[in-house]
Write an enzyme that holds these catalytic residues in place. Structure first.
Site, mmCIF file in Angstrom:
data_model
loop_
_atom_site.group_PDB
_atom_site.id
_atom_site.type_symbol
_atom_site.label_atom_id
_atom_site.label_comp_id
_atom_site.label_asym_id
_atom_site.label_seq_id
_atom_site.Cartn_x
_atom_site.Cartn_y
_atom_site.Cartn_z
ATOM 1 N N ARG A 108 0.955 -1.146 -0.026
ATOM 2 C CA ARG A 108 0.164 0.069 -0.078
ATOM 3 C C ARG A 108 0.948 1.240 0.089
ATOM 4 O O ARG A 108 1.602 1.435 0.835
ATOM 5 C CB ARG A 108 -0.788 -0.005 1.350
ATOM 6 C CG ARG A 108 -2.009 -0.805 1.480
ATOM 7 C CD ARG A 108 -3.081 -0.385 2.484
ATOM 8 N NE ARG A 108 -2.592 0.235 3.782
ATOM 9 C CZ ARG A 108 -3.401 0.712 4.662
ATOM 10 N NH1 ARG A 108 -4.468 0.772 4.416
ATOM 11 N NH2 ARG A 108 -2.881 1.236 5.581
ATOM 12 N N THR A 112 -1.251 7.463 -0.446
ATOM 13 C CA THR A 112 -2.616 7.406 -1.067
ATOM 14 C C THR A 112 -3.491 5.957 -0.482
ATOM 15 O O THR A 112 -4.515 6.236 -0.753
ATOM 16 C CB THR A 112 -2.402 7.212 -2.649
ATOM 17 O OG1 THR A 112 -1.731 5.994 -2.719
ATOM 18 C CG2 THR A 112 -1.655 8.559 -3.021
ATOM 19 N N ASP A 204 0.772 -2.633 12.103
ATOM 20 C CA ASP A 204 1.085 -3.211 10.872
ATOM 21 C C ASP A 204 1.580 -4.616 11.153
ATOM 22 O O ASP A 204 2.563 -5.040 11.590
ATOM 23 C CB ASP A 204 2.485 -2.243 10.559
ATOM 24 C CG ASP A 204 2.883 -2.734 8.848
ATOM 25 O OD1 ASP A 204 2.933 -3.662 8.629
ATOM 26 O OD2 ASP A 204 2.850 -1.747 8.245
ATOM 27 N N ASP A 207 4.893 -5.582 9.466
ATOM 28 C CA ASP A 207 6.001 -5.426 10.234
ATOM 29 C C ASP A 207 6.161 -6.290 11.831
ATOM 30 O O ASP A 207 7.127 -6.472 12.169
ATOM 31 C CB ASP A 207 5.938 -3.930 10.737
ATOM 32 C CG ASP A 207 6.369 -3.100 9.599
ATOM 33 O OD1 ASP A 207 7.197 -3.438 8.748
ATOM 34 O OD2 ASP A 207 6.124 -1.795 9.853
HETATM 35 C C1 PRP Z 1 -1.143 -4.607 4.548
HETATM 36 C C2 PRP Z 1 -1.929 -5.842 4.682
HETATM 37 C C3 PRP Z 1 -2.844 -5.721 3.718
HETATM 38 C C4 PRP Z 1 -2.799 -4.333 3.378
HETATM 39 C C5 PRP Z 1 -4.209 -4.127 3.680
HETATM 40 O O1 PRP Z 1 0.118 -4.833 3.704
HETATM 41 O O2 PRP Z 1 -1.113 -7.007 5.027
HETATM 42 O O3 PRP Z 1 -2.107 -6.400 2.296
HETATM 43 O O4 PRP Z 1 -1.901 -3.527 3.897
HETATM 44 O O5 PRP Z 1 -4.581 -2.878 3.339
HETATM 45 P P1 PRP Z 1 -5.776 -2.260 2.356
HETATM 46 O O6 PRP Z 1 -6.812 -3.330 2.528
HETATM 47 O O7 PRP Z 1 -5.855 -0.978 3.023
HETATM 48 O O8 PRP Z 1 -5.414 -2.401 0.973
HETATM 49 P P2 PRP Z 1 1.136 -4.047 3.401
HETATM 50 O O9 PRP Z 1 0.722 -3.219 2.290
HETATM 51 O O10 PRP Z 1 1.414 -3.064 4.607
HETATM 52 O O11 PRP Z 1 2.514 -4.665 3.061
HETATM 53 P P3 PRP Z 1 3.169 -5.638 3.861
HETATM 54 O O12 PRP Z 1 2.395 -6.951 4.064
HETATM 55 O O13 PRP Z 1 4.351 -5.910 3.187
HETATM 56 O O14 PRP Z 1 3.819 -5.138 5.057
HETATM 57 N N1 URA Z 2 -2.081 -2.798 7.016
HETATM 58 C C1 URA Z 2 -1.895 -3.482 8.357
HETATM 59 O O1 URA Z 2 -1.055 -4.263 8.399
HETATM 60 N N2 URA Z 2 -2.684 -2.948 9.455
HETATM 61 C C2 URA Z 2 -3.523 -2.111 9.182
HETATM 62 O O2 URA Z 2 -4.397 -1.625 10.133
HETATM 63 C C3 URA Z 2 -4.066 -1.540 7.832
HETATM 64 C C4 URA Z 2 -3.279 -2.168 6.918
#
Ligand code: PRP
Ligand code: URA
Length: 213
Positions: A108, A112, A204, A207
């Site tokens: 994400r 944005t 997150d 993380d």
């Molecule tokens: C997080 C989570 C989802 C997404 C959800 O991933 O694991 O994939 O955000 O958000 P959304 O419903 O608003 O799209 P992130 O983009 O943080 O990537 P990561 O898993 O690599 O930390």
């Molecule tokens: N992605 C995450 O990991 N946590 C949230 O709360 C939203 C998006």
């Protein structure tokens, strides 16, 4: 399980609720967080796969011949959305060791909140598999909607999506875009904040699973 809409289910099992509380706690460290995400993958995957078809085969027990059921029909693909979806895969693979694993890379944009795809590799023949997509978090729903779009573009047909925590906004968006996909949710939280994080949520997920922060 609560049925929220056709094809949208929220778990009510006490073990699932208990484990989600462990994940929410900011004092839970990486090691425990990772194991609990894996356990939730197994518990939620077990329920989500309750409709797998069976067929009888002939076998011989130490006592006599009998017919006994084995899994039949479509083969399985588990498809985590990177990175955080990876954490749920070992739990589901423990139940279905012969499943193949695909990957969809998605992040994400921090400003944005729009999803961006950076990788997609799915096991063949994807059109003949039951596909279980995993991601612990369904926030705006953008990543989940795009990931399932991509799987459908590559021929995927029977798709189930498993997440640990979802926001109402994300559920609405996902169900509108993909009403044919079964969505399994560990817990529906209150809302998104201004940064599109789920409240109360767990922070997150990526993380916390991988210890990157
Ligand atoms: C997080 C989570 C989802 C997404 C959800 O991933 O694991 O994939 O955000 O958000 P959304 O419903 O608003 O799209 P992130 O983009 O943080 O990537 P990561 O898993 O690599 O930390
Ligand atoms: N992605 C995450 O990991 N946590 C949230 O709360 C939203 C998006």
């Amino acid at each position: 399980m609560n049925k929220l809409y056709d094809n949208v289910f929220e778990f009510t099992h006490p073990l699932i609720q208990h484990k989600i509380t462990i994940l929410r706690d900011k004092h839970t460290g990486t090691n425990e967080f990772r194991s609990v995400v894996e356990e939730l993958g197994m518990l939620m995957g077990y329920e989500a796969l309750a409709d797998l078809p069976l067929e009888d085969i002939e076998i011989e027990t130490p006592i006599e011949h009998c017919k006994s059921p084995v899994l039949s029909g479509r083969k399985l693909a588990i498809v985590p959305i990177l990175r955080a979806g990876l954490g749920m895969v070992p739990g589901i693979l423990a139940l279905t060791p012969s499943a193949k694993v695909g990957h969809i890379g998605m992040y994400r944009d921090e400003d944005t909140h729009e999803p961006h795809e950076y990788f997609c590799k799915l096991p063949k023949p994807i059109d003949q598999r039951t596909i279980v997509v995993t991601d612990p978090m369904l926030a705006t729903g953008g990543s989940a909607v795009d990931a399932v779009d991509m799987i459908k573009q590559k021929g995927g047909k029977k798709i189930k999506f498993i997440c640990i925590i979802a926001a109402p906004e994300g559920i609405e968006k996902f169900h509108t875009a993909h009403p044919d996909v079964e969505l399994y949710i560990g817990h529906v939280d209150r809302e998104l904040n201004a940064n599109a994080y789920i409240c109360p949520g767990l922070g997150d997920a990526g993380d916390r699973i991988f210890g990157t922060k």
